[in-house]
Design a protein around this motif. Structure first.
Motif, PDB file in Angstrom:
ATOM      1  N   GLU A  12      -2.623   2.860 -11.587  1.00 44.22           N
ATOM      2  CA  GLU A  12      -3.104   2.168 -10.392  1.00 44.22           C
ATOM      3  C   GLU A  12      -3.225   0.664 -10.641  1.00 44.22           C
ATOM      4  OE1 GLU A  12      -4.396   5.169 -11.373  1.00 44.22           O
ATOM      5  OE2 GLU A  12      -3.319   6.219  -9.781  1.00 44.22           O
ATOM      6  N   HIS A  13      -3.616   0.259 -11.859  1.00 45.01           N
ATOM      7  CA  HIS A  13      -3.668  -1.183 -12.103  1.00 45.01           C
ATOM      8  C   HIS A  13      -2.255  -1.776 -11.984  1.00 45.01           C
ATOM      9  CE1 HIS A  13      -5.106  -4.806 -14.751  1.00 45.01           C
ATOM     10  NE2 HIS A  13      -4.739  -5.156 -13.539  1.00 45.01           N
ATOM     11  N   ALA A  14      -1.258  -1.064 -12.505  1.00 45.92           N
ATOM     12  CA  ALA A  14       0.127  -1.571 -12.411  1.00 45.92           C
ATOM     13  C   ALA A  14       0.576  -1.649 -10.946  1.00 45.92           C
ATOM     14  CB  ALA A  14       1.070  -0.677 -13.223  1.00 45.92           C
ATOM     15  N   LEU A  15       0.241  -0.629 -10.161  1.00 43.44           N
ATOM     16  CA  LEU A  15       0.617  -0.648  -8.731  1.00 43.44           C
ATOM     17  C   LEU A  15      -0.126  -1.757  -7.993  1.00 43.44           C
ATOM     18  CD1 LEU A  15       0.635   3.211  -8.016  1.00 43.44           C
ATOM     19  CD2 LEU A  15       2.648   1.722  -8.122  1.00 43.44           C
ATOM     20  N   ALA A  16      -1.398  -1.952  -8.337  1.00 42.76           N
ATOM     21  CA  ALA A  16      -2.200  -2.999  -7.685  1.00 42.76           C
ATOM     22  C   ALA A  16      -1.656  -4.385  -8.043  1.00 42.76           C
ATOM     23  CB  ALA A  16      -3.667  -2.884  -8.112  1.00 42.76           C
ATOM     24  N   TRP A  17      -1.337  -4.557  -9.309  1.00 41.97           N
ATOM     25  CA  TRP A  17      -0.779  -5.832  -9.822  1.00 41.97           C
ATOM     26  C   TRP A  17       0.496  -6.180  -9.049  1.00 41.97           C
ATOM     27  CZ3 TRP A  17       3.949  -6.151 -12.646  1.00 41.97           C
ATOM     28  CH2 TRP A  17       4.162  -7.348 -13.326  1.00 41.97           C
ATOM     29  N   LYS A  18       1.323  -5.168  -8.848  1.00 44.87           N
ATOM     30  CA  LYS A  18       2.602  -5.390  -8.164  1.00 44.87           C
ATOM     31  C   LYS A  18       2.394  -5.645  -6.667  1.00 44.87           C
ATOM     32  CE  LYS A  18       7.165  -5.199  -8.128  1.00 44.87           C
ATOM     33  NZ  LYS A  18       7.896  -6.347  -8.663  1.00 44.87           N
ATOM     34  N   MET A  19       1.552  -4.850  -6.030  1.00 42.78           N
ATOM     35  CA  MET A  19       1.372  -5.019  -4.576  1.00 42.78           C
ATOM     36  C   MET A  19       0.692  -6.343  -4.257  1.00 42.78           C
ATOM     37  SD  MET A  19       0.719  -1.309  -2.905  1.00 42.78           S
ATOM     38  CE  MET A  19      -0.739  -0.830  -3.790  1.00 42.78           C
ATOM     39  N   ALA A  20      -0.215  -6.782  -5.152  1.00 39.97           N
ATOM     40  CA  ALA A  20      -0.923  -8.045  -4.907  1.00 39.97           C
ATOM     41  C   ALA A  20       0.055  -9.224  -4.908  1.00 39.97           C
ATOM     42  CB  ALA A  20      -2.011  -8.247  -5.964  1.00 39.97           C
TER      43      ALA A  20
END
Ligand code: AMP
Ligand code: GLY
Length: 425
Positions: A12-20
């Motif tokens: 989820e941190h990787a997905l959040a990092w990318k979406m941000a």
């Protein structure tokens, strides 16, 4: 767009990092998130399985998109919950319907699906308490090792690989007797496949699909692939032994037939499909499906994906996914997972993590951390994934290992050999 991301791990941190990083992302909320996701958006302390509370939050914050990281809310039907509620139906949910999530939620369902669509997988039979005797007879006719799988979700512990026929019979009796609760009231027995495993991910709208970078994870706690299984100690992408010929077989024999099969059965599937594959002398077989991204694979797959992820999610709903072209960073990526002392058995939480600010040239994806009065503390077995790029994965590993050595917390453990076995392959 206002976005909710559900989950709290390194994935989820990787997905959040990318979406941000997306122009389209206005506000990002992570339910419940960790100390790392708090740097990409706002953490919201709601239980991922508390759908009514998620609903209230989504409505109060004009949410447009809900991305579901872990399998549990999907298997519990979060997609259907949104679809079936008039007030929520406009929100785009990335994740399959409850039926689609059965590809992960029920091993028997997945095996029947593969049989129906001719997708290569190990030969199998399924048994329930009513057919226990048939199961015992079946085991007697099999070669060893033999693989017993609890049908339902069992926190990664429901697969037993057993070398001895008598032991396998004992295990079947225990499983059908409720060893893994309701999850093992049905058991799949399958042939053991000998080969090398890798992970392939597709994003689909239920009709078209896009294939993401290929990865390989390392599940054993010890270097040289020894010791207990974990949630994953590291991963690499790309995977050198997956050459064009093997990749083509994967797409032709597995990915396309899977997506076509979902479409044929009228299953609503707008999300990720994780193909856990094994290459047996150059031919791919499905070991398992998951209805989500892998962890720690996401921590190498997402850094190599150059597309705008929110734009891809939007395409899933606009129906123009087929027009998108996936752009992949040519560099290799390696992630090394820092874990708590004792993991995957008992471990302590709440250790102060030092020196995060000294890390250079790696991306840190928090897996199990929390912030308490300005300090970052360990909050899980898997603590931080250290992801790095390199011209090849050994160079990337070197950077990750250097940074893994710098970060410090009491009991820290990690593998220094992620991907090194692939040199010879
Ligand atoms: P699963 O929970 O389905 O991911 O299975 C856990 C692990 O067991 C897999 O990652 C494989 O390493 C192994 N495994 C599962 N099924 C088989 C099989 N049929 N042959 C060999 N290994 C298997
Ligand atoms: N890395 C394997 C998984 O996410 O299930």
């Amino acid at each position: 767009m206002n976005i909710i991301l559900i989950g709290s791990g390194g994935r989820e941190h990787a997905l959040a990092w990318k979406m941000a990083q997306s122009q389209a992302c206005e506000q990002l909320f992570i339910i419940p998130g960790n100390a790392g996701t708090a740097e990409c958006g706002t953490n919201v302390a709601i239980n991922p399985l508390d759908f009514p509370a998620i609903k209230d939050f989504a409505l109060a914050n004009a949410v447009d998109l809900c991305v579901v990281g872990p399998e549990a809310p999907l298997v519990e039907g979060i997609y259907d919950f949104f679809q079936n509620d008039q007030t929520l139906a406009h929100i785009k949910v990335i994740g399959p319907s409850k039926e689609g999530a059965q590809l992960e939620g029920s091993k028997a369902y997945a095996k029947q699906f593969m049989a129906e669509f001719g997708i290569p997988t190990a030969a199998y039979r399924e048994f329930t308490p009513d057919t226990l005797q048939e199961g015992l007879n079946y085991i007697e006719q099999q070669a060893t090792p033999i693989v017993l799988k609890a049908d339902g979700l069992a926190a990664g512990k429901g697969v037993l690989i057993i070398d001895d026929i008598e032991e396998a019979k004992k295990a079947l009796i225990e499983m059908l007797g409720g060893k893994f609760g309701a999850a093992s009231k049905k058991v799949v027995i399958e042939a053991f496949l000998s080969g090398i495993e890798f992970s392939v991910f597709a994003l689909t709208d239920g009709k078209d699909y896009k294939i993401l970078p290929i990865a390989k994870d390392y599940k054993r706690i010890g270097e040289g692939d020894t010791g207990l299984n974990t949630g994953g100690m590291g991963a690499v992408s790309p995977v050198p032994f997956v050459d064009d010929a093997l990749f083509q077989k994967v797409e032709d024999r597995i990915i396309r037939p899977t997506i076509n099969g979902l479409h044929h059965k009228g299953i609503d599937y707008k999300g990720f499909v994780f193909f856990g594959l094994i290459s047996v002398n150059g031919d791919p077989y499905v070991i398992e499906y998951n209805c989500r991204m892998g962890d720690p694979e996401t921590e190498v797959v997402i850094p190599r994906l150059q597309n705008d992820l929110v734009d891809l999610f939007d395409a899933v709903y606009k129906g123009d996914l087929s027009e998108k072209e996936i752009v992949i960073d040519e560099r290799a990526a390696t992630t090394v997972m820092l874990v708590s002392g004792g993991y995957p058995e008992a471990y302590e939480k709440g250790k102060i993590i030092y020196n995060l600010e000294s890390v250079e040239d790696s991306i840190l994806f928090h897996a199990g951390t929390k912030e308490v009065s300005g300090q970052i503390l360990t909050n899980g077995g898997r603590v931080i994934a250290v992801s790095s790029y390199g011209p090849h994965f050994e160079a990337a590993l070197e950077i990750s290992n250097q940074n893994a050595a710098k970060i410090d917390f009491a009991g820290k453990n990690y593998r220094r050999d992620i991907g090194l076995d692939l040199k010879a392959k």
